[in-house]
Design an enzyme around this catalytic site. Sequence first.
Site, PDB file in Angstrom:
ATOM      1  N   TRP A 143     -11.564  -3.457  -5.506  1.00 41.54           N
ATOM      2  CA  TRP A 143     -11.554  -4.311  -4.304  1.00 41.54           C
ATOM      3  C   TRP A 143     -11.861  -3.555  -3.026  1.00 41.54           C
ATOM      4  CZ3 TRP A 143      -7.993  -4.390  -0.104  1.00 41.54           C
ATOM      5  CH2 TRP A 143      -6.923  -3.478  -0.191  1.00 41.54           C
TER       6      TRP A 143
ATOM      7  N   ASP B 155       4.476 -11.713  -4.056  1.00 41.55           N
ATOM      8  CA  ASP B 155       4.097 -10.818  -2.959  1.00 41.55           C
ATOM      9  C   ASP B 155       5.274 -10.728  -1.995  1.00 41.55           C
ATOM     10  OD1 ASP B 155       2.500  -9.314  -1.016  1.00 41.55           O
ATOM     11  OD2 ASP B 155       0.783 -10.067  -2.142  1.00 41.55           O
TER      12      ASP B 155
ATOM     13  N   ASP C 282      -1.787  -2.371  -5.853  1.00 42.17           N
ATOM     14  CA  ASP C 282      -2.439  -2.043  -4.582  1.00 42.17           C
ATOM     15  C   ASP C 282      -1.413  -1.779  -3.490  1.00 42.17           C
ATOM     16  OD1 ASP C 282      -1.678  -4.761  -4.767  1.00 42.17           O
ATOM     17  OD2 ASP C 282      -2.845  -5.234  -2.977  1.00 42.17           O
ATOM     18  N   GLU C 283      -1.871  -1.083  -2.471  1.00 40.39           N
ATOM     19  CA  GLU C 283      -1.179  -0.960  -1.190  1.00 40.39           C
ATOM     20  C   GLU C 283       0.323  -0.701  -1.348  1.00 40.39           C
ATOM     21  OE1 GLU C 283      -4.030  -3.671   1.627  1.00 40.39           O
ATOM     22  OE2 GLU C 283      -2.499  -4.764   0.531  1.00 40.39           O
TER      23      GLU C 283
ATOM     24  N   GLU D  23      -3.143 -15.859   3.742  1.00 41.25           N
ATOM     25  CA  GLU D  23      -2.360 -15.646   4.973  1.00 41.25           C
ATOM     26  C   GLU D  23      -2.696 -16.700   6.032  1.00 41.25           C
ATOM     27  OE1 GLU D  23      -3.892 -13.214   3.302  1.00 41.25           O
ATOM     28  OE2 GLU D  23      -2.884 -11.276   3.554  1.00 41.25           O
TER      29      GLU D  23
ATOM     30  N   ARG E 266       1.505 -16.171   0.005  1.00 45.94           N
ATOM     31  CA  ARG E 266       1.453 -16.273   1.474  1.00 45.94           C
ATOM     32  C   ARG E 266       1.579 -17.732   1.886  1.00 45.94           C
ATOM     33  NH1 ARG E 266      -1.442 -11.667   0.217  1.00 45.94           N
ATOM     34  NH2 ARG E 266      -0.270  -9.861   0.975  1.00 45.94           N
TER      35      ARG E 266
ATOM     36  N   HIS F 133       4.087  -4.541  -2.556  1.00 47.30           N
ATOM     37  CA  HIS F 133       4.063  -5.983  -2.320  1.00 47.30           C
ATOM     38  C   HIS F 133       5.204  -6.674  -3.067  1.00 47.30           C
ATOM     39  CE1 HIS F 133       0.532  -6.218   0.189  1.00 47.30           C
ATOM     40  NE2 HIS F 133      -0.194  -5.518  -0.671  1.00 47.30           N
TER      41      HIS F 133
HETATM   42  C1  ACM Z   1      -5.857  -6.496  -1.946  1.00 47.14           C
HETATM   43  O1  ACM Z   1      -6.655  -7.170  -1.274  1.00 47.14           O
HETATM   44  N1  ACM Z   1      -4.808  -5.923  -1.380  1.00 47.14           N
HETATM   45  C2  ACM Z   1      -6.047  -6.296  -3.363  1.00 47.14           C
END
Ligand code: ACM
Length: 760
Positions: free
Chosen positions: A399, A197, A332-333, A476, A168, A270
């Site tokens: 997390w 990312d 993740d995500e 970020e 970021r 990501h």
């Molecule tokens: C995360 O904070 N997306 C691992």
Amino acid sequence: MSHNFSLFIIALVLLLTSCTGKSYVVDEVFIIPKPNQIKFEKGNLQIDRSIHLFLAPEFHDINDFISTIYLPYFDLQYDASPEKALLRIEFDPSILKEEGYILDITHSHISIKASSAKGVFYAFQTFRQILPAEMEHQHTIEHTILPCISIHDAPRFPYRGMHLDVSRHFFSVDFIKKYIDLMALLKMNRFHWHLTDDQGWRIEIKKYPKLNSIGSYRKETLVGHYNDNPQLYDGERYGGYYTQEDVKDIIQYATNRHITVIPEIEMPGHSQAAIAAYPELGCSGEQVEVATKWGVFDEVYCPKENTFDFLKDVLDEVLSLFPSKVIHIGGDEAPKTRWKNCKHCQTLMKKEGLQDEMELQSYFIKRIETYLNGKGRQIIGWDEILEGGLAPKAKVMSWRGVEGGISAAEQKHDVVMTPTSHCYFDYYQNEHADEPLAIGGYLPLKKVYAYDPIPRSLEPEFIPYILGAQGNVWTEYMKTEDQVEYMAIPRMLAMSEVVWTDKDLKSYDDFIMRLEHVNERLRMLDYNFANHLYEIEGNVNVTNDSMFYSLKAESDQFPIFYTLDESTPSEEAIKYDEPIKIDESTHIKAAVYNQKEQLGRVFEQDIRMHEGVGKAITINVDPHPAYPGSGPQGLLNGISGHDKRYGDKEWLGFWGNDVTISIDLNKPTKLDNIRTRFYNANGQWIYSPSYVELMVDGELVESVETKESTNHIIPVEINCKGVIGQSIQLFIPNYGVIPQGFQGEGNKAWTFIDEIMINQ
Ligand code: ACM
Ligand code: ZN
């Protein structure tokens, strides 16, 4: 000629002053993380810059590091036997924990015993924190008198980590080393380097040069907060990456300090920066750009054979650089939108007998695991890798909470704890309005310190699977290296103690007292740490007939002075020594002073007395556990919530419920008006109700519509002049379901309310 001569004289005088100059007497020690056993003995030991050293043959491979990294402040002379040496580094196989050590300072010598080089290294970090802070700045030690002391120490957890997101925002090699230096001082041993990312690919991969020429740069960056409406951009190209030489340099630097660098190569989500460089890695093959704002993006790797080939090639280069046994593969995500609409993905799912896209994610991770296992490595991933079935040997980083960690441990997989609630150092650390913009949330130092990585509900047989914990620094909202330090320190110091020190030995007050001294060392080392030790927190205590306001700073080393008349406080204002009785509307200003010097920021609080303060209040539902404010009574304490943050003690949050608030004024009271405020932040799913109803003694008096606004605060005033009553009821309907096209669409909206002011 005469000019040169006078310069010579000046130089000589300076030299003499420094030779005969300062000497230090150390009579107290302040060490973070706190060692497990410290015993002060009688007597002391004098040391100077020149030291005779004995190094046991078992440790000869750290020989070069002793004078460069471990003890750069001394002139070392090596002695062949321990008897004559002032500093004796001895091998002691009876020290069972590899990272443990014994440090004894006696009236005749300093002894370090360990069974591994790691133990020696940690003994030196402790020794360093015993030495005067000034030497960190001068890079040399002066004549110093040390107390006799005996320290026996070893860590509680084997995994003591710090994470850093360099995607970021991108940080220099020198900065990464400075970050590693601090980890070393705090005896932390895992650096989780978040290298890829959506917003930028940050590691050189020779086989795929477009990862760097395209994937490492974004055309511009969001300015301000993600939730700002409208979102604004800076229009400036941004990026960079670490060359493989940089990476090797950093790994060597960390290795010399007994820190393992764990690279994170994110997949399958990501990964928009990689897909921007090589669009064929995505499901549609369409060109996308490196992300310019934060969040979760639909662009994920498509599980095609050429994607796996790409990832294997990338990982091959990563493995050739990183000796770490553990490789972080993200996980993740990863939205499943693209996979749901991809012919290849759907065909693959049928062929492999995968029930849903979660299982496809699991298939993806397992293939990568198999590949890495074949190369002698193991994977770790964020807790989403549990979904659809955990890969056979995967370690899990928990997390989203601790549940993922518990579930993985119960399946006998190793776990690193890093729940957002206690380990996310990108959250605000202080409620003050001046804090630099952050992602949101609230994680004060005290909460980090209180963390126990072993969940209470975990059965004892699974405890050994909890390897430790880690502080995460997502960047970020951290554009500069100073800003990273500000957010990471001192929470990182609290985390170091969470993972090193025995739980039973921890004490927050004691930690704060040590932190105050360690801050001096951090200042010498030029870290831009946050210091909220002298920031004041206020607390109101209301009962039916009286109201008191108390003030407290994190550190109680220095007194608080305050004013009640809007004047600026000084060390000549009223000294605070007991809660302040409040009889009327008041504006408190307070600060901590060391003599004339103001230490923290000025604290200010408006207290507005009104008919409702301290009266009995009930609410038909409890506020959500994440946003309890200070409970229902907080709505009648004379204090309004923060205008920009809804997570403080005054805002109560309700998720999806209609809320009925009942207030008993004790006796029939002539009413005039009732006012309150709602929070409005649609990006965070928070909506003001569309109307509010007032009932007095069971009868509907007024129904008031709220106004639409893009402001964060929606004030409501209900006029009830002339009404006399004792029992007041406010009905606050939930906004309902979040409409299409807004963040969180289809979910229930939140309602946030603060002070209810009666006749104010
Ligand atoms: C995360 O904070 N997306 C691992
Ligand atoms: Zn696909």
